[in-house]
Design an enzyme around this catalytic site. Structure first.
Site, PDB file in Angstrom:
ATOM      1  N   CYS A 164       0.640  -1.149   0.294  1.00  0.00           N
ATOM      2  CA  CYS A 164       0.662   0.182   0.231  1.00  0.00           C
ATOM      3  C   CYS A 164       1.207   1.474   0.114  1.00  0.00           C
ATOM      4  CB  CYS A 164      -0.886  -0.182   0.876  1.00  0.00           C
ATOM      5  SG  CYS A 164      -2.144   1.715   1.173  1.00  0.00           S
TER       6      CYS A 164
ATOM      7  N   HIS B  96      -9.545  -3.726  -2.356  1.00  0.00           N
ATOM      8  CA  HIS B  96      -8.729  -2.598  -1.106  1.00  0.00           C
ATOM      9  C   HIS B  96      -8.206  -1.799  -1.592  1.00  0.00           C
ATOM     10  CE1 HIS B  96      -3.564  -2.103   0.021  1.00  0.00           C
ATOM     11  NE2 HIS B  96      -3.881  -1.538  -0.681  1.00  0.00           N
ATOM     12  N   GLU B  97      -8.953  -0.828  -2.500  1.00  0.00           N
ATOM     13  CA  GLU B  97      -8.695   0.292  -2.632  1.00  0.00           C
ATOM     14  C   GLU B  97     -10.313   0.851  -1.899  1.00  0.00           C
ATOM     15  OE1 GLU B  97      -5.565   0.713  -4.104  1.00  0.00           O
ATOM     16  OE2 GLU B  97      -6.292   2.299  -3.398  1.00  0.00           O
TER      17      GLU B  97
ATOM     18  N   HIS C 230      -9.974   1.317   1.819  1.00  0.00           N
ATOM     19  CA  HIS C 230      -9.563   2.886   1.704  1.00  0.00           C
ATOM     20  C   HIS C 230     -10.825   3.356   2.227  1.00  0.00           C
ATOM     21  CE1 HIS C 230      -5.847   2.575   1.466  1.00  0.00           C
ATOM     22  NE2 HIS C 230      -5.133   1.938   0.696  1.00  0.00           N
TER      23      HIS C 230
HETATM   24  C1  4LI Z   1       3.833  -7.114   0.196  1.00  0.00           C
HETATM   25  N1  4LI Z   1       4.190  -7.872  -0.812  1.00  0.00           N
HETATM   26  C2  4LI Z   1       3.430  -7.517  -2.520  1.00  0.00           C
HETATM   27  O1  4LI Z   1       3.218  -6.128  -2.555  1.00  0.00           O
HETATM   28  C3  4LI Z   1       3.600  -8.033  -3.462  1.00  0.00           C
HETATM   29  C4  4LI Z   1       4.811  -8.961  -3.775  1.00  0.00           C
HETATM   30  C5  4LI Z   1       4.933  -9.564  -4.939  1.00  0.00           C
HETATM   31  C6  4LI Z   1       3.348  -9.879  -5.756  1.00  0.00           C
HETATM   32  C7  4LI Z   1       2.467  -9.140  -5.397  1.00  0.00           C
HETATM   33  C8  4LI Z   1       1.166  -8.652  -6.254  1.00  0.00           C
HETATM   34  C9  4LI Z   1       2.631  -7.901  -3.611  1.00  0.00           C
HETATM   35  N2  4LI Z   1       1.180  -7.442  -3.834  1.00  0.00           N
HETATM   36  C10 4LI Z   1       0.859  -6.514  -4.551  1.00  0.00           C
HETATM   37  N3  4LI Z   1       1.733  -5.416  -5.609  1.00  0.00           N
HETATM   38  C11 4LI Z   1       1.604  -4.509  -6.248  1.00  0.00           C
HETATM   39  N4  4LI Z   1       1.746  -4.260  -7.221  1.00  0.00           N
HETATM   40  C12 4LI Z   1       3.233  -4.842  -8.105  1.00  0.00           C
HETATM   41  C13 4LI Z   1       3.940  -4.384  -8.964  1.00  0.00           C
HETATM   42  N5  4LI Z   1       3.534  -2.952  -9.695  1.00  0.00           N
HETATM   43  C14 4LI Z   1       3.929  -2.699 -10.397  1.00  0.00           C
HETATM   44  C15 4LI Z   1       5.781  -2.358  -9.842  1.00  0.00           C
HETATM   45  C16 4LI Z   1       6.555  -2.291 -10.841  1.00  0.00           C
HETATM   46  C17 4LI Z   1       6.384  -1.041 -12.070  1.00  0.00           C
HETATM   47  C18 4LI Z   1       4.621  -1.078 -12.262  1.00  0.00           C
HETATM   48  C19 4LI Z   1       3.687  -1.881 -11.341  1.00  0.00           C
HETATM   49 CL1  4LI Z   1       1.984  -1.785 -11.969  1.00  0.00          CL
HETATM   50  C20 4LI Z   1       2.726  -1.853  -8.704  1.00  0.00           C
HETATM   51  C21 4LI Z   1       1.570  -2.884  -7.653  1.00  0.00           C
HETATM   52  N6  4LI Z   1       0.467  -4.337  -5.721  1.00  0.00           N
HETATM   53  C22 4LI Z   1      -0.035  -4.566  -4.946  1.00  0.00           C
HETATM   54  N7  4LI Z   1      -1.446  -4.123  -4.333  1.00  0.00           N
HETATM   55  C23 4LI Z   1      -2.289  -4.618  -3.388  1.00  0.00           C
HETATM   56  S1  4LI Z   1      -4.066  -4.040  -4.175  1.00  0.00           S
HETATM   57  C24 4LI Z   1      -3.694  -2.416  -4.117  1.00  0.00           C
HETATM   58  C25 4LI Z   1      -2.079  -2.627  -5.125  1.00  0.00           C
HETATM   59  C26 4LI Z   1      -0.877  -1.824  -4.653  1.00  0.00           C
HETATM   60  O2  4LI Z   1      -1.112  -0.499  -6.403  1.00  0.00           O
HETATM   61  N8  4LI Z   1      -0.476  -1.346  -4.199  1.00  0.00           N
HETATM   62  C27 4LI Z   1       0.620  -0.096  -3.721  1.00  0.00           C
HETATM   63  N9  4LI Z   1      -0.002  -5.894  -4.360  1.00  0.00           N
HETATM   64 NI    NI Z   2      -3.363   1.016  -0.367  1.00  0.00          NI
END
Ligand code: 4LI
Ligand code: NI
Length: 194
Positions: free
Chosen positions: A121, A164-165, A168
Site C-alpha cells: 500500500c 483494497h481501494e 480505504h
Molecule cells: C508485500 N508484497 C507485495 O506487495 C507483493 C509482492 C509480490 C507480488 C504482488 C502482487 C504483491 N502485492 C502487490 N503488488 C502490487 N503491485 C505490484 C507491482 N506493481 C508495479 C511495479 C513496478 C512497475 C509497475 C507496477 Cl504496476 C505495482 C502494484 N500492488 C499491490 N497492491 C495491493 S492491492 C493495491 C495494489 C497497490 O497498488 N499497492 C501499492 N499488491
Molecule cells: Ni492502499
C-alpha cells in the site's frame, strides 16, 4: 514544454501528497461524493488516475520518485471522499483504467482469494507479510470519471485491487484482514490469484 507535459506538471500528485499510516483520514469512513461531481472533484479524480499512470512509467517514477501502484483512494491524499482510481491490466489482458465515484460492492462470492505475494500500500512504508483474504468475485456499482453509472463484475487480481481501494473508503487497511495468529496460511478453500 508541450501541453501534455505541462498538464502532468501542474496537476501532478507526488509521494509528498500521499498520507501515511497514523493520518486520521486513513481510518475514517468517507462521505459520498455529490453527483454530478464538482469541477474540483473531477479535477482531483483525474489527478489521482494520472498519478497511478505516472507511477508505472519508469522515467516519470524515477524523475519524481514515485512508488508504483495500481490503485489509489482519495483518503490516501488526505481527502475523506468516496473516490478511487485504478490503472492495470489483469492476467487475462483485460485493462482497467478509470476513476470511480461512490463505488460499492453490491454482491460477492462466498469463495475467497488472495495475492500469494501479499499486498502493498502506498500509505504503508513497511513490508507487512501475510495473506490478505479477499472475496474471489465481486460486483461493484459506481459512477465513472465520465459520469457513467456502471455495474462491474470482477474476479482474481482485479477483484483484490478493487477491494483494497474500496477498503480505504471505509477506513480499512489491508493488514486488518491478515490472520495475526497464522498470517501465512490461506483460509480453508481460498484460491491464490496470479
Ligand atoms: C508485500 N508484497 C507485495 O506487495 C507483493 C509482492 C509480490 C507480488 C504482488 C502482487 C504483491 N502485492 C502487490 N503488488 C502490487 N503491485 C505490484 C507491482 N506493481 C508495479 C511495479 C513496478 C512497475 C509497475 C507496477 Cl504496476 C505495482 C502494484 N500492488 C499491490 N497492491 C495491493 S492491492 C493495491 C495494489 C497497490 O497498488 N499497492 C501499492 N499488491
Ligand atoms: Ni492502499
Amino acid at each position: 514544454m508541450e501541453f501534455a507535459q505541462l498538464e502532468r506538471m501542474s496537476l501532478m500528485i507526488t509521494m509528498d501528497d500521499i498520507v501515511r499510516e497514523g493520518h486520521e483520514t486513513l481510518r475514517q469512513r468517507t462521505e459520498n461524493v455529490t453527483l454530478p461531481p464538482s469541477d474540483e472533484d473531477q479535477y482531483t479524480l483525474k489527478e489521482m488516475l494520472q498519478f497511478i499512470k505516472n507511477s508505472q512509467d519508469e522515467e516519470l517514477a524515477e524523475q519524481y520518485d514515485l512508488r508504483p501502484g495500481v490503485g489509489l483512494a482519495a483518503p490516501q491524499i488526505g481527502l475523506s471522499k468516496r473516490m478511487m482510481a485504478v490503472h492495470f491490466t489483469d492476467a487475462n489482458g483485460r485493462e482497467y483504467s478509470n476513476g470511480y465515484y461512490n463505488p460499492r460492492i453490491v454482491s460477492h462470492s462466498v469463495e475467497q482469494a488472495y495475492l500469494p505475494g501479499g499486498e502493498g500500500c502506498l500509505s504503508v512504508d513497511r513490508d507487512v507479510p501475510g495473506i490478505v483474504p479477499r472475496h474471489a468475485r465481486i460486483t461493484v456499482k459506481a459512477t465513472t470519471l465520465d459520469g457513467e453509472d456502471v455495474k462491474i463484475r470482477l474476479k482474481g487480481y482485479a477483484a483484490c485491487v478493487f477491494q483494497h481501494e474500496i477498503d480505504h473508503l471505509n477506513g480499512v487497511m489491508f493488514y486488518d484482514h491478515i490472520n495475526q495468529d497464522d498470517p501465512m496460511t490461506p483460509p480453508e478453500g481460498a484460491v491464490s490469484v496470479d
